[in-house]
Design a protein around this motif. Structure first.
Motif: not given
Length: 775
Positions: A71-85
């Motif tokens: 589905v549609s996402f506006s922004s993402i950010s990554g850390g150690r072992g995980s990605l969030c959007g």
């Protein structure tokens, strides 16, 4: 003399700050590209919406995969072992286990958030209303914070942001290793690595603070505002030169004492933006919006081209108010109609060069020479200001030409109120759209382009009469805001719909008929979108006023919803939500991509038409007006529209805004959910008619959505049930009595995209009201 030169330099620095500091952005936090556990993910442009695609950074890299839900996402950010959007609209936050099985959890669902930033353990995001920062996961040292902040970024054991006083504030167990180092330094932006933070000061200087084990804070010498788009890994730092787009990195080796340890990993190749994670940095190539990555070992650089294509060069924003230098001309294609990408402002300002001393000054007295120096310097500064002003005016003119609607508003006479029951991108950026012309043209044909329509064709009355068998009653297929609609076939074989203004004794006053005709012709001849009805041409002879449209094979949504036997195509919730999403995108286009925005004023199910592929299009612009250019303003006029769909604020207080269309669409959504007309009377019921709002809202608010669902459509599973609930709750917000409490059409589109994703089986089934804790 030194004093005057200092004044000149100071003035130039201030001008540079005002005109050029807007290009300094933090890309170590919320972005369209992120790295986690050796995997790089990007928000890629799609025909329907921007989704997340990922690939491992290895040689050779594997084919990319699309993260679920698609589905549609506006922004993402990554850390150690995980990605969030953050989902488009900002009301939902999802995270994936990148180092494991790519399982997904919905961490948050609530009020809109922005500025996502993922650290080693903690997740942070800013409230979209600017009232604070929310934290998830991490330890007790990460508590929610009130206040207005910008440039939110996270590292290992800390998160930092800049407050309204341009001061760096940090949180977490390691906050004291960063925050004191920035005391008394006014910052414009910051980006965090593992244990260090770099940023741009308000006067354009690049500085870094924190751990320096490998020279990662030994910043290169630079001019004010020379660098932007910072990216920090565990042991290295990188930045993009504003003037050329080339990348320069430092750190990644040595003993921390090497102040000249810079390296250019990909030479002079220009990039749009960069991000870093662990020991890798990745960037989006300006040439074709693909992704390239490299390591931090300057002695053994391994550069990898990752097969992620058409990654958004920047975040698609829901509105263009924050775009200081206008919007990217390709926003509509890249964002698939879901928002705007800001156009980059002018690159690095020219350095201040002391003016040459003319020969006569050498022969004058010292006192006179000083005054001549002053005159020359003041003149140079004045000339620089003049050039900046001229450049600003040129940019303004270009931006105005890029806006899709710049015609003079037609004079429209409102109908009688009815009672209510309630410049251009860089050459390198443009190259992708030349080399990938076929892909772009496919998107333009699918309606994601905002380019103007070719000039409408001019027909004779005789041609249109012949096409409709002299407007035979058997060819009549409906009625619009100013006349009857007939099916016709032109001489070249094209099937069309022809709207003819009423004639004879029942005709409206000529002025009203002419106003409606000119309104539709003015708007539709300048708008082109997949979800707006297509205008082919017109006829204007004597008292005859006719408009010719693309023929919509499957007619009006109203007829399918309210017939005795619903068409089998609309007997699934997935298809109903898809039709609503189509129409919502058309209305969003009117509100967001026309300047000033266009208010339809007559959104209803009979004005949503379906083509041969069951794609929905908004029609009938006879009552449309240009709305106020500024949020919070309204037009004051007598109400016009259709009973049951009219905004109570508009009807009762004569205050028309884009939220009036949102109300009408909310009624359409309730029609779709319940199968009831906007105003209906149950068979055998002797009571007065009921509105679908009064019928459905109490049950939906009470959580009993299924009590009012259309019985002709079966709910197949729990995911589909959740999708229907989301649509119902969105509809309730749309029909709020006060316009300020209603969502924007962009918010509605975001929720409908989410609902459609649930129906497609790509959504993790959780309650829409839940806020899940982390593992």
């Amino acid at each position: 003399m030194r004093v005057l030169l200092t004044v000149a330099v100071t003035i130039t620095a201030i001008i540079s700050l005002l005109f050029f500091s807007v290009t300094v952005d933090a890309f170590g936090s919320a972005a369209t590209l992120a790295i986690s556990s050796g995997t790089v993910c990007g928000i890629v442009s799609g025909a329907s919406f921007p989704s997340i695609s990922c690939s491992r950074v290895i040689d050779p890299p594997p084919s990319p995969i699309t993260l679920s839900p698609n589905v549609s996402f506006s922004s993402i950010s990554g850390g150690r072992g995980s990605l969030c959007g953050i989902r488009s609209g900002g009301r939902s936050l999802l995270c994936w286990n990148i180092s494991g099985d790519l399982s997904v959890k919905r961490i948050y669902n609530g009020s809109a958030i922005v500025g996502l930033s993922v650290g080693e353990d903690q997740i942070a995001a800013e409230k979209a209303d600017g009232t604070g920062i929310l934290f998830w996961r991490g330890d007790s040292s990460f508590e929610n914070v009130n206040g207005s902040f910008r440039s939110l970024t996270s590292g290992r054991g800390f998160s930092c942001a800049i407050d309204d006083n341009s001061t760096v504030q940090c949180w977490g167990s390691r906050r004291n290793q960063i925050q004191p180092a920035y005391k008394s330094i006014s910052m414009s932006s910051i980006v965090a690595g593992d244990s260090h933070v770099c940023g741009i000061t308000t006067v354009g200087d690049l500085i870094c603070k924190g751990s320096n084990d490998t020279g990662q804070i030994n910043t290169p010498k630079s001019s004010p505002f020379e660098f932007s788009n910072l990216a920090l890994g565990v042991n290295h730092s990188c930045a993009i030169r504003q003037e050329t787009g080339a990348v320069l990195c430092w750190g990644g080796g040595g003993d921390g004492r090497d102040s000249k340890g810079t390296f250019s990993p990909i030479g002079k190749t220009p990039l749009e933006s960069i991000v870093a994670g662990e020991d890798r940095t990745c960037g989006i190539l300006s040439a074709n919006l693909s992704v390239i990555c490299w390591g931090s070992n300057r002695n053994n650089l391994q550069v990898t081209v990752v097969p992620l294509l058409s990654v958004l060069p920047d975040i698609c924003l829901p509105d263009q108010s924050s775009c200081s230098c206008g919007i990217d001309i390709n926003s509509q294609v890249l964002c698939a109609g879901t928002g705007f990408i800001c156009k980059p402002c002018n690159r690095f300002p020219p350095p201040l060069v002391p003016p040459p001393i003319p020969p006569p000054l050498l022969r004058t007295t010292r006192k006179k020479s000083k005054w001549n120096y002053a005159s020359v310097i003041i003149g140079a500064v004045g000339g620089f200001i003049g050039v900046c002003s001229l450049f600003y005016l040129m940019i303004t003119c270009v931006c105005r030409r890029e806006k899709i609607h710049n015609s003079v508003q037609p004079t429209t006479t409102p109908g009688a109120g009815a009672p209510s029951t309630y410049g251009s991108p860089s050459a390198s950026r443009s190259a992708i759209f030349i080399r990938q012309a076929s892909r772009v043209m496919r998107r333009q044909r699918s309606g994601t382009s905002s380019s103007m329509k070719d000039r409408a064709e001019l027909f004779t009355f005789a041609e249109l009469a012949a096409a409709t068998k002299n407007f035979s009653p058997e060819n009549k297929i409906g009625a619009g805001s100013f006349g009857q609609v007939y099916k016709g076939q032109l001489q070249d074989g094209r099937e069309v719909a022809i709207k003819r203004s009423e004639t004879g004794p029942k005709a409206k006053k000529f002025q009203e008929k002419e106003s409606a005709f000119q309104s539709e012709l003015s708007f539709l001849s300048r708008l082109n979108h997949k979800h707006l009805v297509g205008l082919i041409g017109y006829c204007e002879e004597d008292d005859e006023r006719l408009l010719v449209y693309d023929y919509m094979t499957n007619g009006a949504l109203y007829d399918h919803l309210h017939s005795n036997r619903i068409n089998t195509t609309l007997d699934s919730w997935k298809m109903r939500i898809k039709v609503l999403l189509d129409a919502a995108r058309g209305i969003e286009y009117l509100h967001n991509y026309a300047v000033p925005p266009i208010i339809h004023r007559d959104i209803k199910s009979s004005n949503i038409l379906l083509d041969e592929n069951w794609t929905a299009r908004v029609s009938d612009f006879g009552l449309s007006l240009m709305g106020p250019a500024t949020d919070g303003e309204h037009l004051s006029m007598n109400a016009a529209g259709t009973v049951g769909y009219m905004d109570p604020e508009y009807y009762g207080m004569q205050q028309l805004t884009v939220k009036s269309d949102v109300y009408g669409f909310g009624v359409v959504m309730l029609e779709m959910i319940t199968g009831k007309r906007a105003i209906f009377k149950e068979e055998g019921d002797k009571e007065s008619p009921t509105s679908v709002v009064d019928y459905a809202m109490p049950n939906i608010v009470a959580g009993d959505v299924f009590k009012v669902l259309d019985e002709r459509v079966v709910v197949l599973n729990a995911q589909e049930a959740e999708a229907v609930e989301l649509v119902a709750y969105t509809a309730v917000h749309c029909v709020s009595l006060e316009g300020r409490e209603r969502p924007t059409m962009s918010d509605v589109v975001g929720n409908l995209e989410s609902a459609l994703g649930m129906c497609q089986g790509s959504h993790v089934s959780v309650s829409t009201a839940s806020i899940l804790s982390s593992d």
